[in-house]
Design a protein around this motif. Sequence first.
Motif, short mmCIF file in Angstrom:
data_model
loop_
_atom_site.label_atom_id
_atom_site.label_comp_id
_atom_site.label_asym_id
_atom_site.label_seq_id
_atom_site.Cartn_x
_atom_site.Cartn_y
_atom_site.Cartn_z
N PRO A 77 -7.59 -16.24 -1.70
CA PRO A 77 -8.59 -17.00 -0.93
C PRO A 77 -9.99 -16.39 -1.02
CG PRO A 77 -7.17 -15.76 0.55
CD PRO A 77 -6.62 -15.59 -0.84
N GLU A 78 -10.99 -17.22 -0.78
CA GLU A 78 -12.37 -16.77 -0.76
C GLU A 78 -12.57 -15.76 0.37
OE1 GLU A 78 -15.17 -17.60 -2.48
OE2 GLU A 78 -14.25 -19.02 -3.88
N GLY A 79 -13.35 -14.73 0.10
CA GLY A 79 -13.71 -13.78 1.15
C GLY A 79 -12.65 -12.75 1.48
N VAL A 80 -11.48 -12.80 0.83
CA VAL A 80 -10.44 -11.81 1.12
C VAL A 80 -10.88 -10.44 0.62
CG1 VAL A 80 -9.16 -12.06 -1.04
CG2 VAL A 80 -7.93 -11.47 1.05
N ILE A 81 -10.44 -9.41 1.29
CA ILE A 81 -10.72 -8.04 0.83
C ILE A 81 -9.81 -7.73 -0.35
CG2 ILE A 81 -10.71 -5.59 1.45
CD1 ILE A 81 -11.04 -6.46 4.38
N GLU A 82 -10.40 -7.26 -1.43
CA GLU A 82 -9.60 -6.89 -2.59
C GLU A 82 -9.63 -5.37 -2.78
OE1 GLU A 82 -9.92 -9.06 -6.21
OE2 GLU A 82 -10.62 -10.90 -5.23
N GLU A 83 -8.47 -4.81 -3.06
CA GLU A 83 -8.34 -3.38 -3.34
C GLU A 83 -7.80 -3.22 -4.76
OE1 GLU A 83 -9.21 -0.69 -1.99
OE2 GLU A 83 -9.52 -1.06 0.16
N ARG A 84 -8.66 -2.78 -5.65
CA ARG A 84 -8.25 -2.51 -7.03
C ARG A 84 -7.81 -1.05 -7.12
NH1 ARG A 84 -9.84 -4.00 -12.66
NH2 ARG A 84 -9.71 -2.07 -13.88
N LEU A 85 -6.56 -0.81 -7.45
CA LEU A 85 -6.00 0.53 -7.54
C LEU A 85 -5.95 0.92 -9.02
CD1 LEU A 85 -3.06 -0.05 -5.01
CD2 LEU A 85 -5.38 0.77 -4.52
N THR A 86 -6.92 1.69 -9.47
CA THR A 86 -7.09 1.97 -10.89
C THR A 86 -6.37 3.26 -11.29
OG1 THR A 86 -9.25 0.90 -10.84
CG2 THR A 86 -8.75 2.29 -12.75
N TYR A 87 -5.45 3.13 -12.22
CA TYR A 87 -4.73 4.30 -12.71
C TYR A 87 -5.70 5.31 -13.32
CZ TYR A 87 -0.44 1.51 -12.39
OH TYR A 87 0.60 0.74 -11.96
N PRO A 88 -5.53 6.60 -13.01
CA PRO A 88 -6.41 7.61 -13.60
C PRO A 88 -6.03 7.95 -15.03
CG PRO A 88 -4.79 8.67 -12.20
CD PRO A 88 -4.58 7.18 -12.04
N VAL A 89 -4.81 7.63 -15.42
CA VAL A 89 -4.32 7.99 -16.74
C VAL A 89 -3.19 7.03 -17.10
CG1 VAL A 89 -2.72 9.68 -15.74
CG2 VAL A 89 -3.34 9.85 -18.15
N THR A 90 -3.12 6.62 -18.36
CA THR A 90 -2.05 5.73 -18.81
C THR A 90 -1.35 6.22 -20.06
OG1 THR A 90 -3.67 4.42 -20.04
CG2 THR A 90 -3.12 3.67 -17.81
N THR A 91 -1.96 7.15 -20.78
CA THR A 91 -1.39 7.58 -22.07
C THR A 91 -0.67 8.92 -22.00
OG1 THR A 91 -3.42 8.73 -22.71
CG2 THR A 91 -3.25 6.38 -23.27
N GLY A 92 -0.75 9.61 -20.87
CA GLY A 92 -0.12 10.92 -20.77
C GLY A 92 -1.07 12.06 -20.99
N ALA A 93 -2.28 11.79 -21.54
CA ALA A 93 -3.27 12.84 -21.77
C ALA A 93 -4.14 13.01 -20.53
CB ALA A 93 -4.14 12.49 -22.97
N THR A 94 -4.15 14.19 -19.94
CA THR A 94 -4.92 14.43 -18.73
C THR A 94 -5.19 15.92 -18.59
OG1 THR A 94 -4.90 14.25 -16.30
CG2 THR A 94 -2.77 14.57 -17.39
N ASP A 95 -6.30 16.24 -17.91
CA ASP A 95 -6.60 17.65 -17.62
C ASP A 95 -6.20 18.02 -16.21
OD1 ASP A 95 -8.43 16.20 -16.21
OD2 ASP A 95 -10.23 17.13 -17.07
N HIS A 96 -5.44 17.14 -15.55
CA HIS A 96 -4.96 17.45 -14.20
C HIS A 96 -4.06 18.68 -14.24
CE1 HIS A 96 -2.74 17.02 -10.41
NE2 HIS A 96 -3.69 16.17 -10.01
N PRO A 97 -4.19 19.61 -13.30
CA PRO A 97 -3.36 20.84 -13.33
C PRO A 97 -1.87 20.55 -13.24
CG PRO A 97 -4.59 20.65 -11.26
CD PRO A 97 -5.17 19.64 -12.19
#
Length: 531
Positions: free
Chosen positions: A53-73
């Motif tokens: 619906p118009e005016g609804v609050i949208e929350e886009r949850l964006t993955y920080p990583v998808t390929t397995g490559a990351t500098d996360h500890p």
Amino acid sequence: MTGRLRGVGVGPGDPELITLKAARLIGEADVVAYHAASGRGSNARRIAADLIPEGVIEERLTYPVTTGATDHPGGYEGALADFYEESAARLSAHLDAGRDVVLLSEGDPLFYGSYMYMHDRLSEHHETEIVPGVPAFTAATATAAAPLARQTDVLTVLPGTLPEPELARRLADTDAAVIMKLGRTFPAVRRALEAAGRLEHAVYVERASMDRERRLPVAEVDPDTVPYFSLILVTGDSLNGRRSRDGAVTEARTPESATAEAELLVVGLGPGPDHWTTPETTAALAEVDHVVGYGPYVDRVPQRAGLTRHSSGNTVEIDRARLALDLARRGERVAVVSGGDAGVFGMATAVFEAAQDPVYRDVPVRVLPGVSAVQAVAARAGAPIGGDFAVMSLSDRLKPWEVIERRLRSVAEADLVLAVYNPASRSRIEQIAHARRILLEHRDPDTVVVVGRDVGREGETLLTTTLKELDTTTIDMRCLLIVGASGTRVDPAGRGWAPRGGWWAGIGGSSPVVSYSLSISIRRVCRASPL
């Protein structure tokens, strides 16, 4: 009042496949949330776009990583764990404010969906509802127009990220299969299908129910063109009736085409790792048409095209042997597999027992040796069986406990090193404690005892203790025990060994009295242990 969390499945891609309930809840939501990859749109939101619906609050949850490559500890898993915690906190804030949140999920929320990670974190403190959706594989089946499973066919859903040998094994052992999570895994999946003999009838479906839907045989797919939104179907019909419902194979070679009975091999795979399987056994398994055995042992045989596997439970040895003999009679090349050495508490005796039936008179049987469990444990421990030793099983499934007890006493009196197989199980928890009491009647309490658990496998442990300190409550079927003799030594590094002088090396030499006692003990062992 807090808001309610709804995990809503929006189906595989076609908006017309969204359920009426899902459409209603999306239209009533205060907040619509969805997962998306970085730099790309959300497929779930695209599917449900006309319902938001118009005016609804949208929350886009964006993955920080998808390929397995990351500098996360914490690596890939650590990065995703933090992401899910942060996402749950964002949704929780809306719920705490009294807003109803609909979290969109492609396909079904609980089938390889990200919704489940939010559910794990939020359902304990917030009211939740799950609305099922059409999963991608059912849409793909409709696209392929091929019945996936009939009657009592077993359907297995497999991630393409499984190790290639494991994937091949599971494909060979099921009637029908769905393979998800392709993309970069496609080349390994294709090889696994070929090894399992299922490539010819495998169907590739890409973007099922979407505008750019594509379907073709797996053998014709260009690996460089495979997106994540694709899967493979292996239908039960592709077996062409090869496997009957009891797991046996129907006439792969008809009696008319089989010119003579094939040789039946009985092989030991060794106690654990592949490098403990002998080259002779490996070469033999590469040539047979069928492998028969206890499930965990059959699982250790690499799958390949043309190989049919026959797994069964742990207490049907004679039935397994007859199945193998029947296959060999029809001209099939068959191997019966055991762990360790097939002739040491393995399948060799069961095969020879079943082969006494005159109908199997002309079936040749050959046993190939393997590394036994007692050899593996002894090698890990040092050289505790370097002199005379006895081997016993504490299982009373095939022989009375009275016989086991009599043999234990005879071995103890003879002062032989003793290797103990099958020391305990879930239904046999007292035998090992009773055996320890019998041994203590004849052995010094400080007698060396080696306990090997899962030797050669993941989680291997080795404990050197004494007969008086042995905690029998820690012993199970994964253990093998070696109980030393009076001459057994332990060096400062904890390695056990048997002096080359033999039994009497522990007491400083022999005498007429000692020799007489030894001969009496040996006669008792012979009387107590008839062939």
